[in-house]
Design a protein around this motif. Structure first.
Motif, PDB file in Angstrom:
ATOM      1  N   LYS A   5      28.494  46.480  41.517  1.00 21.66           N
ATOM      2  CA  LYS A   5      28.754  46.090  40.082  1.00 21.66           C
ATOM      3  C   LYS A   5      29.029  47.054  39.067  1.00 21.66           C
ATOM      4  O   LYS A   5      28.521  48.257  39.027  1.00 21.66           O
ATOM      5  CB  LYS A   5      27.308  45.679  39.711  1.00 21.66           C
ATOM      6  CG  LYS A   5      26.780  44.460  40.538  1.00 21.66           C
ATOM      7  CD  LYS A   5      27.754  43.534  40.603  1.00 21.66           C
ATOM      8  CE  LYS A   5      26.925  42.315  41.486  1.00 21.66           C
ATOM      9  NZ  LYS A   5      27.973  41.316  41.979  1.00 21.66           N
ATOM     10  N   PRO A   6      30.036  47.117  37.950  1.00 18.51           N
ATOM     11  CA  PRO A   6      30.526  47.869  37.274  1.00 18.51           C
ATOM     12  C   PRO A   6      29.486  48.014  36.344  1.00 18.51           C
ATOM     13  O   PRO A   6      28.566  47.303  36.141  1.00 18.51           O
ATOM     14  CB  PRO A   6      31.853  47.326  36.724  1.00 18.51           C
ATOM     15  CG  PRO A   6      31.512  45.757  36.911  1.00 18.51           C
ATOM     16  CD  PRO A   6      30.693  45.646  38.245  1.00 18.51           C
ATOM     17  N   LEU A   7      29.677  48.991  35.046  1.00 16.26           N
ATOM     18  CA  LEU A   7      28.712  49.079  34.035  1.00 16.26           C
ATOM     19  C   LEU A   7      29.009  47.761  33.147  1.00 16.26           C
ATOM     20  O   LEU A   7      30.072  47.188  33.316  1.00 16.26           O
ATOM     21  CB  LEU A   7      29.161  50.144  33.259  1.00 16.26           C
ATOM     22  CG  LEU A   7      28.878  51.454  33.729  1.00 16.26           C
ATOM     23  CD1 LEU A   7      29.697  52.492  32.866  1.00 16.26           C
ATOM     24  CD2 LEU A   7      27.401  51.803  33.854  1.00 16.26           C
ATOM     25  N   GLY A  61      40.371  43.345  36.705  1.00 11.78           N
ATOM     26  CA  GLY A  61      40.969  41.779  36.390  1.00 11.78           C
ATOM     27  C   GLY A  61      40.663  40.856  37.269  1.00 11.78           C
ATOM     28  O   GLY A  61      41.284  39.788  37.526  1.00 11.78           O
ATOM     29  N   ILE A  62      39.380  40.897  38.016  1.00  9.41           N
ATOM     30  CA  ILE A  62      39.001  39.458  38.818  1.00  9.41           C
ATOM     31  C   ILE A  62      37.824  38.897  38.444  1.00  9.41           C
ATOM     32  O   ILE A  62      37.117  39.644  37.564  1.00  9.41           O
ATOM     33  CB  ILE A  62      38.791  40.472  40.191  1.00  9.41           C
ATOM     34  CG1 ILE A  62      37.565  41.217  40.196  1.00  9.41           C
ATOM     35  CG2 ILE A  62      39.985  40.933  41.011  1.00  9.41           C
ATOM     36  CD1 ILE A  62      37.016  41.746  41.660  1.00  9.41           C
ATOM     37  N   TYR A  63      37.362  37.962  38.877  1.00  9.72           N
ATOM     38  CA  TYR A  63      36.574  37.185  38.428  1.00  9.72           C
ATOM     39  C   TYR A  63      35.512  36.732  39.565  1.00  9.72           C
ATOM     40  O   TYR A  63      36.260  36.465  40.843  1.00  9.72           O
ATOM     41  CB  TYR A  63      36.611  35.893  37.601  1.00  9.72           C
ATOM     42  CG  TYR A  63      37.301  34.872  38.106  1.00  9.72           C
ATOM     43  CD1 TYR A  63      36.521  33.664  38.730  1.00  9.72           C
ATOM     44  CD2 TYR A  63      38.525  34.677  38.366  1.00  9.72           C
ATOM     45  CE1 TYR A  63      37.432  32.616  39.729  1.00  9.72           C
ATOM     46  CE2 TYR A  63      39.275  33.692  38.970  1.00  9.72           C
ATOM     47  CZ  TYR A  63      38.674  32.636  39.718  1.00  9.72           C
ATOM     48  OH  TYR A  63      39.226  31.608  40.179  1.00  9.72           O
ATOM     49  N   GLY A 111      43.137  35.518  32.098  1.00  9.59           N
ATOM     50  CA  GLY A 111      43.971  36.377  32.814  1.00  9.59           C
ATOM     51  C   GLY A 111      43.391  36.924  34.211  1.00  9.59           C
ATOM     52  O   GLY A 111      43.856  37.863  34.592  1.00  9.59           O
ATOM     53  N   PHE A 112      42.165  36.625  34.200  1.00 11.49           N
ATOM     54  CA  PHE A 112      41.534  37.147  35.737  1.00 11.49           C
ATOM     55  C   PHE A 112      41.941  36.259  36.910  1.00 11.49           C
ATOM     56  O   PHE A 112      42.279  35.283  36.807  1.00 11.49           O
ATOM     57  CB  PHE A 112      39.900  36.963  35.390  1.00 11.49           C
ATOM     58  CG  PHE A 112      39.422  37.793  34.411  1.00 11.49           C
ATOM     59  CD1 PHE A 112      39.210  39.272  34.582  1.00 11.49           C
ATOM     60  CD2 PHE A 112      39.044  37.368  33.123  1.00 11.49           C
ATOM     61  CE1 PHE A 112      38.633  40.095  33.423  1.00 11.49           C
ATOM     62  CE2 PHE A 112      38.760  38.062  31.916  1.00 11.49           C
ATOM     63  CZ  PHE A 112      38.498  39.363  32.038  1.00 11.49           C
ATOM     64  N   ARG A 113      41.853  37.187  37.772  1.00 14.99           N
ATOM     65  CA  ARG A 113      41.998  36.614  39.209  1.00 14.99           C
ATOM     66  C   ARG A 113      40.527  36.290  40.031  1.00 14.99           C
ATOM     67  O   ARG A 113      40.065  37.283  39.896  1.00 14.99           O
ATOM     68  CB  ARG A 113      43.418  37.182  39.903  1.00 14.99           C
ATOM     69  CG  ARG A 113      42.938  38.638  40.226  1.00 14.99           C
ATOM     70  CD  ARG A 113      44.459  39.379  40.743  1.00 14.99           C
ATOM     71  NE  ARG A 113      43.950  40.797  41.091  1.00 14.99           N
ATOM     72  CZ  ARG A 113      43.710  41.839  40.512  1.00 14.99           C
ATOM     73  NH1 ARG A 113      43.904  41.587  38.802  1.00 14.99           N
ATOM     74  NH2 ARG A 113      43.456  43.023  40.822  1.00 14.99           N
ATOM     75  N   CYS A 154      33.376  38.343  35.033  1.00 21.08           N
ATOM     76  CA  CYS A 154      34.825  38.814  34.861  1.00 21.08           C
ATOM     77  C   CYS A 154      34.870  40.513  34.537  1.00 21.08           C
ATOM     78  O   CYS A 154      34.442  40.901  33.596  1.00 21.08           O
ATOM     79  CB  CYS A 154      35.695  37.991  33.863  1.00 21.08           C
ATOM     80  SG  CYS A 154      35.422  36.403  33.878  1.00 21.08           S
ATOM     81  N   VAL A 155      35.620  40.887  35.543  1.00 20.06           N
ATOM     82  CA  VAL A 155      35.533  42.534  35.470  1.00 20.06           C
ATOM     83  C   VAL A 155      36.778  42.976  34.727  1.00 20.06           C
ATOM     84  O   VAL A 155      37.785  42.890  35.243  1.00 20.06           O
ATOM     85  CB  VAL A 155      35.313  43.104  36.930  1.00 20.06           C
ATOM     86  CG1 VAL A 155      35.345  44.608  36.697  1.00 20.06           C
ATOM     87  CG2 VAL A 155      34.071  42.742  37.754  1.00 20.06           C
ATOM     88  N   LYS A 156      36.593  43.734  33.732  1.00 16.01           N
ATOM     89  CA  LYS A 156      37.990  44.079  32.736  1.00 16.01           C
ATOM     90  C   LYS A 156      38.740  44.975  33.668  1.00 16.01           C
ATOM     91  O   LYS A 156      39.961  45.085  33.420  1.00 16.01           O
ATOM     92  CB  LYS A 156      37.566  44.601  31.487  1.00 16.01           C
ATOM     93  CG  LYS A 156      36.629  43.724  30.631  1.00 16.01           C
ATOM     94  CD  LYS A 156      35.873  44.175  29.158  1.00 16.01           C
ATOM     95  CE  LYS A 156      35.005  43.246  28.767  1.00 16.01           C
ATOM     96  NZ  LYS A 156      34.450  43.851  27.452  1.00 16.01           N
TER      97      LYS A 156
END
Length: 494
Positions: free
Chosen positions: A47-49, A36-38, A66-68, A31-33
């Protein structure tokens, strides 16, 4: 209720997602903060940090937080047991067909799908056996052809509405795929004849040889270089005549007012579709030839041979019927069984002594005993009747399969009892025109591969699949050339 906990450390899971490891799909979600997606662990997105990621055990937990859903890896489809690529391809086709002028380029198509152009190329190649640009062109021409028949708008306006950027581009690409100009196509609304512009290197030899596999055919006849046979048009048999001369194929038939009914396609449009198939005019010769520059195996296969255009059957059901009949028997016996079937269940064509290939409904109403009486084995009888019944009931929508995914089409066919890989893939090749099929199990193909690669023995199925890989994405054409090499060797030996 206490939320399920993860048994791995964040560092371990972060390494998994960096490796795009599919074996952990379904075991946890990324889940990427920031967005907001999973995503699934195998998601191809950058890929993010690690500090910007929250790992959660289930889809319900991700939604609750709350992730989409990610539009690239589609975890929602994964958890429903659906293939994300199958769904993505299907949704893309619907989008193009709904608004063909909305997608201006391959880049736009990739953005709409939420994937890279590299992923798009692979997706379309695997499912449609063509490039994204060719898919766009095919769908635009289909939309334009419908408008040409059903509307009286200017041809330029129809081309622009279908997504073409100019009248010249529309005319050029329409002529290439439909073998006639848009204006000539519009005349099919009333005409009882038409002419198709043929490629400069086209020869009718392959088409006539394929359609006249049975020299004593009850359903086709070649006289004075004119092929006569029946086609189904709005549920009625129509006798057409087809000749190739001076760079054109000329087709004509006896017109009938009963064929022109409100709300139905004109006879000329339906006959045009089937004649394009019979002549194999949508074969991508130039694309296959272009591989010779970088592929030594393709160069070796093509160098001694003229260009081959692959003729199809008039309808997908004809190819399926032939494939079931031809299972594990020689060509001569298969041809005699086909003609016995046409004699039993075919319909006489008005003003002719020919009969037309029976419909799925006619075959579905036969009994296995009737087919056994014309030398069908018990198994063939049951398989053919089962396939016909599946089509009649709507379980197998065979006429629509060629305009969708080859993977889905093969899967649907193989769900019918008695249809294995060879039968399904032969139907995809000869009945639907998919360009990258390997009819594994075909005796002729395996013998040709042995000769082509100078092997000590004929390859088994798995080896044949491997030996055909150099010819991707044109394995259907490669198969035709390998079959042709066998025929030429036989003529030389004779």
């Amino acid at each position: 209720m206490k939320m399920k906990s993860l048994r791995w450390s964040d560092d371990f899971m972060y390494q998994i997602i960096l490796n795009h490891d599919r074996t952990y799909d379904g075991k946890f979600l990324t889940c990427v903060k920031s967005t907001g997606i999973y995503c699934l662990p195998s998601c191809p997105a950058r890929k993010p940090l690690q500090k910007n990621i929250q790992f959660l055990p289930t889809e319900q937990a991700a939604i609750k937080a709350g992730f989409r859903i990610c539009k690239r890896c589609r975890p929602d489809l994964f958890y429903r047991g659906e293939n994300p690529d199958h769904t993505l391809f299907s949704e893309m086709l619907i989008r193009i067909r709904t608004n063909p002028d909305e997608i201006k380029s391959v880049t736009t198509m990739a953005k709409v799908c939420g994937i890279s152009t590299t992923k798009l190329n692979e997706l379309v190649r695997v499912h449609a056996h063509i490039s994204p640009a060719e898919l766009l062109c095919r769908e635009r021409i289909h939309a334009a052809s419908i408008a040409l028949i059903n509307a009286n708008d200017r041809i330029l306006d129809i081309g622009l509405s279908a997504g073409f950027d100019s009248e010249a581009s529309f005319h050029r690409q329409f002529l290439c795929r439909m073998a006639m100009t848009p204006n000539a196509y519009r005349l099919l609304r009333e005409s009882a004849k038409f002419s198709l512009k043929l490629p400069a290197d086209y020869s009718a030899e392959d088409a006539w040889r394929y359609h006249l596999r049975d020299k004593n055919s009850l359903s086709e006849r070649l006289e004075h270089q004119t092929l006569s046979r029946g086609l189904w048009v709005q549920g009625k048999p129509v006798l057409i005549h087809l000749t190739v001369d001076g760079g054109y194929a000329h087709c004509w038939w006896q017109d009938s007012d009963t064929l022109h009914q409100a709300g139905q396609l004109p006879a000329g449009v339906i006959i045009h579709q089937q004649v394009i198939r019979l002549l194999g005019l949508n074969t991508d010769i130039s694309g296959f030839r272009s591989l010779t520059k970088s592929n030594k195996q393709v160069e070796k296969l093509l160098s001694p041979t003229r260009n081959i255009y692959i003729p199809l059957t008039a309808t997908p059901f004809e190819a399926l019927t032939w494939a079931i009949i031809g299972q594990q028997i020689n060509l001569t016996f298969a041809a005699s069984l086909r003609q016995a079937l046409i004699e039993l269940a075919g319909v006489e064509i008005p003003a002719s002594d020919l009969k037309i290939h029976p419909t799925p409904l006619a075959i579905s109403q036969l009994s296995p005993q009737q087919l056994s009486g014309i030398r069908f084995s018990r198994a063939k009888s049951e398989y053919l009747i089962a396939a016909a019944k599946a089509i009649v009931s709507g379980e197998l929508n065979i006429d629509d399969l060629e305009f969708g995914s080859a993977i889905v089409a093969e899967k649907k066919l193989r769900e019918i009892k008695g249809i294995g890989p060879w039968t399904a893939r032969y139907t995809l090749m000869r009945g639907m025109g998919f360009a990258d099929c390997v009819p594994v199990g075909d005796s002729g193909l395996h013998t040709a591969l042995q000769q082509f690669y100078q092997l000590d023995k004929r390859p088994v199925a798995e080896e044949a699949e491997r030996l055909m890989k150099p010819f991707i994405p044109f394995r259907t054409l490669a198969t035709a050339y390998l079959w042709e090499s066998l025929r030429k060797n036989h003529e030389t030996e004779s």
